[in-house]
Scaffold this active site. Structure first.
Site, PDB file in Angstrom:
ATOM      1  N   ALA A  13     -33.642 -19.561 -11.106  1.00 52.11           N
ATOM      2  CA  ALA A  13     -32.230 -19.388 -10.755  1.00 52.11           C
ATOM      3  C   ALA A  13     -31.594 -18.271 -11.571  1.00 52.11           C
ATOM      4  O   ALA A  13     -30.418 -18.338 -11.928  1.00 52.11           O
ATOM      5  CB  ALA A  13     -31.481 -20.693 -10.974  1.00 52.11           C
ATOM      6  N   ALA A  14     -32.367 -17.225 -11.857  1.00 46.38           N
ATOM      7  CA  ALA A  14     -31.878 -16.166 -12.742  1.00 46.38           C
ATOM      8  C   ALA A  14     -31.315 -14.965 -11.997  1.00 46.38           C
ATOM      9  O   ALA A  14     -30.661 -14.115 -12.594  1.00 46.38           O
ATOM     10  CB  ALA A  14     -33.005 -15.706 -13.670  1.00 46.38           C
ATOM     11  N   GLY A  15     -31.556 -14.887 -10.679  1.00 47.19           N
ATOM     12  CA  GLY A  15     -31.175 -13.689  -9.941  1.00 47.19           C
ATOM     13  C   GLY A  15     -29.672 -13.529  -9.774  1.00 47.19           C
ATOM     14  O   GLY A  15     -28.904 -14.496  -9.832  1.00 47.19           O
ATOM     15  N   GLY A  84     -39.279 -10.201 -12.779  1.00 51.11           N
ATOM     16  CA  GLY A  84     -40.175 -10.772 -11.790  1.00 51.11           C
ATOM     17  C   GLY A  84     -40.375 -12.264 -11.942  1.00 51.11           C
ATOM     18  O   GLY A  84     -40.058 -12.864 -12.972  1.00 51.11           O
ATOM     19  N   ASN A 238     -29.477 -15.439   0.850  1.00 53.37           N
ATOM     20  CA  ASN A 238     -29.287 -14.176   0.137  1.00 53.37           C
ATOM     21  C   ASN A 238     -27.960 -13.496   0.439  1.00 53.37           C
ATOM     22  O   ASN A 238     -27.573 -12.577  -0.271  1.00 53.37           O
ATOM     23  CB  ASN A 238     -30.432 -13.219   0.473  1.00 53.37           C
ATOM     24  N   HIS A 373       8.285 -42.301   9.700  1.00 53.54           N
ATOM     25  CA  HIS A 373       8.704 -40.955  10.078  1.00 53.54           C
ATOM     26  C   HIS A 373       9.265 -40.157   8.905  1.00 53.54           C
ATOM     27  O   HIS A 373      10.061 -40.666   8.123  1.00 53.54           O
ATOM     28  CB  HIS A 373       9.822 -40.983  11.146  1.00 53.54           C
ATOM     29  N   ASN A 387       9.779 -52.026   5.658  1.00 55.55           N
ATOM     30  CA  ASN A 387      10.000 -50.927   6.601  1.00 55.55           C
ATOM     31  C   ASN A 387      10.891 -49.878   5.933  1.00 55.55           C
ATOM     32  O   ASN A 387      12.009 -50.183   5.517  1.00 55.55           O
ATOM     33  CB  ASN A 387      10.659 -51.411   7.886  1.00 55.55           C
ATOM     34  N   ALA A 390      13.491 -43.684   8.610  1.00 58.23           N
ATOM     35  CA  ALA A 390      13.140 -42.274   8.771  1.00 58.23           C
ATOM     36  C   ALA A 390      13.923 -41.389   7.805  1.00 58.23           C
ATOM     37  O   ALA A 390      15.047 -41.700   7.410  1.00 58.23           O
ATOM     38  CB  ALA A 390      13.412 -41.843  10.206  1.00 58.23           C
ATOM     39  N   TYR A 397      11.491 -37.104  -9.593  1.00 57.74           N
ATOM     40  CA  TYR A 397      11.407 -36.091 -10.657  1.00 57.74           C
ATOM     41  C   TYR A 397      12.798 -35.713 -11.125  1.00 57.74           C
ATOM     42  O   TYR A 397      13.649 -35.312 -10.325  1.00 57.74           O
ATOM     43  CB  TYR A 397      10.662 -34.872 -10.110  1.00 57.74           C
TER      44      TYR A 397
END
Length: 484
Positions: A13-15, A84, A238, A373, A387, A390, A397
């Protein structure tokens, strides 16, 4: 065939992966929720090797950090310069020796960019290698277009005599469709010896592990090849085109297994799942559904269309459509969507309804409760049978800190209610439409903050004369006077 535990598995996995045109190392690119390297290591883990060595080089810090999370026990070997594949193997052997490990038994060599590789194929490779008593066994594959690949050369009896690179092959050899995948099973002791005999006397000045095959055969050792049952398993990635193709193939494999396990996938071409996703029997995945991370779908649930779930749990017989959810829990028989957004920490109990344009974050919604809603629910604990009207907002916050809101069981809140946290609404309490709840509401109480309605007659004609609204008002008033 049965195989022993390999003494070691080496993953190259060096490439750099220049064709990816990316700042990210090639092996860290992801498909189906896992890096290319992660897929390979998952297949390797099925062998239960005594040691796993990952050869790193380009961007080694990133790759090494990634390994800490996916394979913490793996040994890393540094290939400072990419000289290589043979040189990479030599670096792996040196890393093992630094830990006083001498190779005896079977050693498997794999590539870090072959995400479709199956553990079962590696097991069969090792079993064939050991059963035949080979010094090296090549993992080969038959492909429709072998152009550019090294060919497996066999004699009249079918015995492997070597590997010939495409550029060096005769016309007869180029007609061979069996190719070298670049993955092998070696006799560890022989590999340790032959790797030091590899030469860099070639056009690229690199040491090739393929030369070890010829050297071992020249020494009189037996060489073999095991043909992968599925050629896509040995295909490397690749570039981005190959990355997309690998993703498509792996996704198709995952969906096929789900369908064989009793899941309905309405349109496999537009449905995407990650490798760690789990889906129960009789679940239905509608078109344009994406299941990511460690999402779990219960039996009989219906997900989609146009839904993205990441690290989310969906209970049995729930229905989720046109929804995005991350790190959420959706209870059995719940209904979510269309166009809902569940953020981390959202927990919906059995039978909950989350409707259109509702966002839930870090909140629990009790059994049978409804948020139908246009509502934001943040940092809240909603009881059962509630419940929420809407256009309500849980105002969590204050500009510095987040605060929680608690809604008791069977409460009913009017449309456009603002809950200014921290605040508590008791069991069975009600709020009127347009109420801003700044103080706790006792159980069974009605909270109303809006004052009496004030109506100013003729305001539009006086303040907006000549406008369409004013003209419409004048016509309506004239009709009213005529009716009298």
């Amino acid at each position: 065939m049965s195989a022993s535990r390999p003494a070691a598995v080496m993953v190259l996995a060096a490439g750099e992966g220049t064709r990816m045109k990316s700042r990210r190392p090639k092996v860290l690119h992801e498909i189906c929720g896992r890096s290319l390297l992660g897929h390979v290591l998952a297949a390797v883990a099925e062998l239960e090797p005594q040691r796993t060595v990952v050869v790193v080089g380009h961007a080694r810090e990133q790759v090494t950090e990634h390994l800490k999370s996916i394979a913490p026990h793996a040994i890393t070997a540094l290939q400072e310069e990419q000289k290589g594949t043979g040189h990479a193997v030599r670096m792996a052997i040196e890393a093992l020796r630094a830990q006083n490990v001498e190779l005896t038994g079977t050693v498997v060599l794999t590539c870090g960019d072959t995400p479709l590789l199956r553990g079962a194929t590696l097991r069969d490779l090792v079993a064939a290698h050991e059963a035949e008593g080979n010094a090296v066994t090549i993992l080969s594959a038959r492909v429709p277009d072998p152009t550019g690949y090294g060919r497996i050369v066999r004699d009249a009896a079918g015995a492997v005599t070597g590997i010939v690179e495409h550029a060096d092959a005769t016309e007869e050899q180029r007609a061979v469709d069996e190719i070298n995948s670049g993955m092998y099973a070696f006799d560890g002791a022989l590999l340790s010896q032959v790797v030091h005999r590899l030469s860099a006397d070639n056009a690229k000045g690199e040491e090739y592990i393929t030369d070890a095959v010829a050297l071992l055969r020249g020494d009189g050792h037996r060489v073999g090849a095991y043909i992968a049952p599925d050629r896509t398993e040995v295909e490397g990635v690749n570039d981005r085109v190959q990355l997309a193709e690998a993703r498509r193939l792996l996704n198709a494999r995952l969906l096929e297994q789900l369908m064989r396990d009793g899941v309905t996938v309405v349109d496999p071409a537009s449905t995407w799942v990650d490798v760690d996703v789990r889906v129960g029997r009789d679940a239905v995945l509608e078109p344009q559904t994406q299941l990511q991370g460690r999402t779990v779908i219960g039996e009989g649930a219906q997900v989609g269309p146009a839904t993205v779930l990441c690290d989310t749990e969906v209970g049995e017989d729930a229905v989720v459509s046109h929804t995005v959810a991350r790190e959420a829990v959706i209870g059995p028989e719940a209904t979510v969507g269309p166009y809902a957004y569940l953020r981390p920490g959202a927990r919906l109990d059995r039978g909950v309804k989350i409707g259109t344009f509702v966002e839930v974050k870090n909140s629990t919604v009790g059994e049978g409760s409804k948020v139908p809603h246009l509502t934001y629910v943040g940092d809240a604990d909603i009881g059962k049978g509630v419940n929420i009207g809407a256009s309500s907002v849980f105002v969590n916050y204050d500009g510095v800190n987040k605060h929680r809101t608690v809604i008791g069981d069977y409460a009913r809140t009017g449309s456009d209610t603002m809950f200014v946290a921290p605040v508590r609404v008791g069991d069975g309490a009600y709020t009127g439409a347009g109420t801003v709840v700044r103080e706790d509401v006792p159980p069974g109480a009605l909270a109303v903050s809006a004052g009496p309605q004030r109506t100013i007659e003729g305001w539009v004609e006086r303040k907006r004369p000549g406008t369409p609204a004013a003209q419409a008002a004048e016509r309506a008033r004239a009709r009213s006077e005529e009716d009298r």
